[in-house]
Design a protein around this motif. Sequence first.
Motif, PDB file in Angstrom:
ATOM      1  N   LYS A  18       0.832  -1.207   0.000  1.00 28.39           N
ATOM      2  CA  LYS A  18       0.000   0.000   0.000  1.00 28.39           C
ATOM      3  C   LYS A  18       0.864   1.254   0.000  1.00 28.39           C
ATOM      4  CE  LYS A  18      -3.833  -2.016   2.583  1.00 28.39           C
ATOM      5  NZ  LYS A  18      -4.563  -1.969   3.862  1.00 28.39           N
ATOM      6  N   PHE A  19       1.898   1.243   0.827  1.00 25.41           N
ATOM      7  CA  PHE A  19       2.777   2.404   0.929  1.00 25.41           C
ATOM      8  C   PHE A  19       3.519   2.630  -0.381  1.00 25.41           C
ATOM      9  CE2 PHE A  19       6.577   4.656   2.549  1.00 25.41           C
ATOM     10  CZ  PHE A  19       5.926   5.730   3.124  1.00 25.41           C
ATOM     11  N   LYS A  20       3.955   1.547  -1.017  1.00 28.81           N
ATOM     12  CA  LYS A  20       4.651   1.657  -2.300  1.00 28.81           C
ATOM     13  C   LYS A  20       3.731   2.271  -3.351  1.00 28.81           C
ATOM     14  CE  LYS A  20       7.020  -0.979  -5.844  1.00 28.81           C
ATOM     15  NZ  LYS A  20       7.302  -2.277  -6.407  1.00 28.81           N
ATOM     16  N   ALA A  21       2.480   1.836  -3.368  1.00 29.37           N
ATOM     17  CA  ALA A  21       1.519   2.399  -4.320  1.00 29.37           C
ATOM     18  C   ALA A  21       1.322   3.890  -4.064  1.00 29.37           C
ATOM     19  CB  ALA A  21       0.193   1.655  -4.229  1.00 29.37           C
ATOM     20  N   ASP A  62      -0.566   8.105   6.818  1.00 29.71           N
ATOM     21  CA  ASP A  62      -1.448   7.501   7.815  1.00 29.71           C
ATOM     22  C   ASP A  62      -0.610   6.563   8.673  1.00 29.71           C
ATOM     23  OD1 ASP A  62      -3.392   6.258   9.303  1.00 29.71           O
ATOM     24  OD2 ASP A  62      -4.523   5.500   7.585  1.00 29.71           O
ATOM     25  N   MET A  63      -0.550   6.841   9.961  1.00 27.92           N
ATOM     26  CA  MET A  63       0.250   6.021  10.865  1.00 27.92           C
ATOM     27  C   MET A  63      -0.505   4.769  11.307  1.00 27.92           C
ATOM     28  SD  MET A  63       3.015   7.579  10.806  1.00 27.92           S
ATOM     29  CE  MET A  63       3.910   6.602  11.983  1.00 27.92           C
ATOM     30  N   GLY A  64      -1.744   4.626  10.875  1.00 31.80           N
ATOM     31  CA  GLY A  64      -2.508   3.429  11.181  1.00 31.80           C
ATOM     32  C   GLY A  64      -3.171   3.458  12.544  1.00 31.80           C
ATOM     33  N   THR A  65      -3.052   4.533  13.263  1.00 27.54           N
ATOM     34  CA  THR A  65      -3.647   4.637  14.590  1.00 27.54           C
ATOM     35  C   THR A  65      -4.662   5.769  14.649  1.00 27.54           C
ATOM     36  OG1 THR A  65      -1.850   6.092  15.279  1.00 27.54           O
ATOM     37  CG2 THR A  65      -1.578   3.749  15.729  1.00 27.54           C
ATOM     38  N   PHE A  68      -2.350  11.145  11.413  1.00 28.23           N
ATOM     39  CA  PHE A  68      -1.661  11.415  10.165  1.00 28.23           C
ATOM     40  C   PHE A  68      -0.504  12.355  10.466  1.00 28.23           C
ATOM     41  CE2 PHE A  68      -5.871  10.217   8.928  1.00 28.23           C
ATOM     42  CZ  PHE A  68      -5.701   9.514   7.748  1.00 28.23           C
ATOM     43  N   ILE A  69       0.617  12.136   9.782  1.00 31.90           N
ATOM     44  CA  ILE A  69       1.748  13.042   9.941  1.00 31.90           C
ATOM     45  C   ILE A  69       2.140  13.566   8.569  1.00 31.90           C
ATOM     46  CG2 ILE A  69       2.642  12.047  12.077  1.00 31.90           C
ATOM     47  CD1 ILE A  69       4.651  10.482  10.431  1.00 31.90           C
ATOM     48  N   SER A  70       2.590  14.793   8.540  1.00 36.32           N
ATOM     49  CA  SER A  70       3.020  15.414   7.295  1.00 36.32           C
ATOM     50  C   SER A  70       4.498  15.113   7.090  1.00 36.32           C
ATOM     51  CB  SER A  70       2.787  16.921   7.356  1.00 36.32           C
ATOM     52  OG  SER A  70       3.243  17.525   6.171  1.00 36.32           O
ATOM     53  N   GLY A  72       7.768  15.075   4.027  1.00 30.75           N
ATOM     54  CA  GLY A  72       8.233  15.416   2.693  1.00 30.75           C
ATOM     55  C   GLY A  72       8.308  14.155   1.850  1.00 30.75           C
ATOM     56  N   TYR A  73       8.203  14.321   0.557  1.00 36.54           N
ATOM     57  CA  TYR A  73       8.218  13.173  -0.347  1.00 36.54           C
ATOM     58  C   TYR A  73       9.502  12.365  -0.188  1.00 36.54           C
ATOM     59  CZ  TYR A  73       8.756  10.463  -4.551  1.00 36.54           C
ATOM     60  OH  TYR A  73       8.985   9.439  -5.413  1.00 36.54           O
ATOM     61  N   ARG A  74      10.638  13.035  -0.097  1.00 39.39           N
ATOM     62  CA  ARG A  74      11.918  12.316   0.006  1.00 39.39           C
ATOM     63  C   ARG A  74      11.997  11.497   1.293  1.00 39.39           C
ATOM     64  NH1 ARG A  74      13.612  17.187  -2.572  1.00 39.39           N
ATOM     65  NH2 ARG A  74      14.396  16.712  -4.647  1.00 39.39           N
ATOM     66  N   LEU A  75      11.516  12.060   2.387  1.00 38.54           N
ATOM     67  CA  LEU A  75      11.528  11.335   3.655  1.00 38.54           C
ATOM     68  C   LEU A  75      10.597  10.126   3.591  1.00 38.54           C
ATOM     69  CD1 LEU A  75      12.608  11.172   6.506  1.00 38.54           C
ATOM     70  CD2 LEU A  75      10.744  12.645   7.230  1.00 38.54           C
ATOM     71  N   ALA A  76       9.462  10.290   2.954  1.00 40.39           N
ATOM     72  CA  ALA A  76       8.535   9.170   2.802  1.00 40.39           C
ATOM     73  C   ALA A  76       9.168   8.070   1.949  1.00 40.39           C
ATOM     74  CB  ALA A  76       7.229   9.645   2.173  1.00 40.39           C
ATOM     75  N   HIS A  77       9.924   8.466   0.940  1.00 37.54           N
ATOM     76  CA  HIS A  77      10.606   7.491   0.089  1.00 37.54           C
ATOM     77  C   HIS A  77      11.664   6.729   0.894  1.00 37.54           C
ATOM     78  CE1 HIS A  77      11.555   5.826  -3.803  1.00 37.54           C
ATOM     79  NE2 HIS A  77      12.832   6.069  -3.597  1.00 37.54           N
ATOM     80  N   ARG A  78      12.392   7.436   1.759  1.00 37.22           N
ATOM     81  CA  ARG A  78      13.380   6.772   2.623  1.00 37.22           C
ATOM     82  C   ARG A  78      12.692   5.816   3.587  1.00 37.22           C
ATOM     83  NH1 ARG A  78      17.034  11.692   4.228  1.00 37.22           N
ATOM     84  NH2 ARG A  78      15.187  11.997   5.464  1.00 37.22           N
ATOM     85  N   LEU A  79      11.533   6.222   4.093  1.00 37.05           N
ATOM     86  CA  LEU A  79      10.770   5.360   4.994  1.00 37.05           C
ATOM     87  C   LEU A  79      10.380   4.070   4.283  1.00 37.05           C
ATOM     88  CD1 LEU A  79       9.349   4.902   7.703  1.00 37.05           C
ATOM     89  CD2 LEU A  79       7.403   6.178   6.799  1.00 37.05           C
TER      90      LEU A  79
END
Length: 109
Positions: A18-21, A62-65, A68-70, A72-79
């Motif tokens: 889901k996160f990859k999508a 979405d942290m699943g709890t 929601f946290i904001s 950056g795109y690059r940080l989300a990609h690293r995650l």
Amino acid sequence: EINHPTHSFARLKQDQAKFKACIENVAEMEPENQGAKATLVPLTNCSYVHGKISDPEHILVDMGTGYFISKGYRLAHRLRNTIKQRSISLEDMIQNKRDNTSAAVNVIQ
């Protein structure tokens, strides 16, 4: 002992997909289309409303709890990469436990 890690791994794989999508969808947004990029915003699992992307460089995760946290795109990609590495590690651990369980069963028989 092996059921919990196996179940956790299956859940992690689902969340990872889901996160990859989500990351791939965000990657398709072009900065020059800010404010003009139309999208559907989910309200529930089956209802959506029309919306526009105001800042494609920052996304809500979405942290699943219920939070929601904001990010950056690059940080989300690293995650996403971190999750992928940890899932590989978890998969190795599960396989090791399966091998140990199989060896123990063979010794008992």
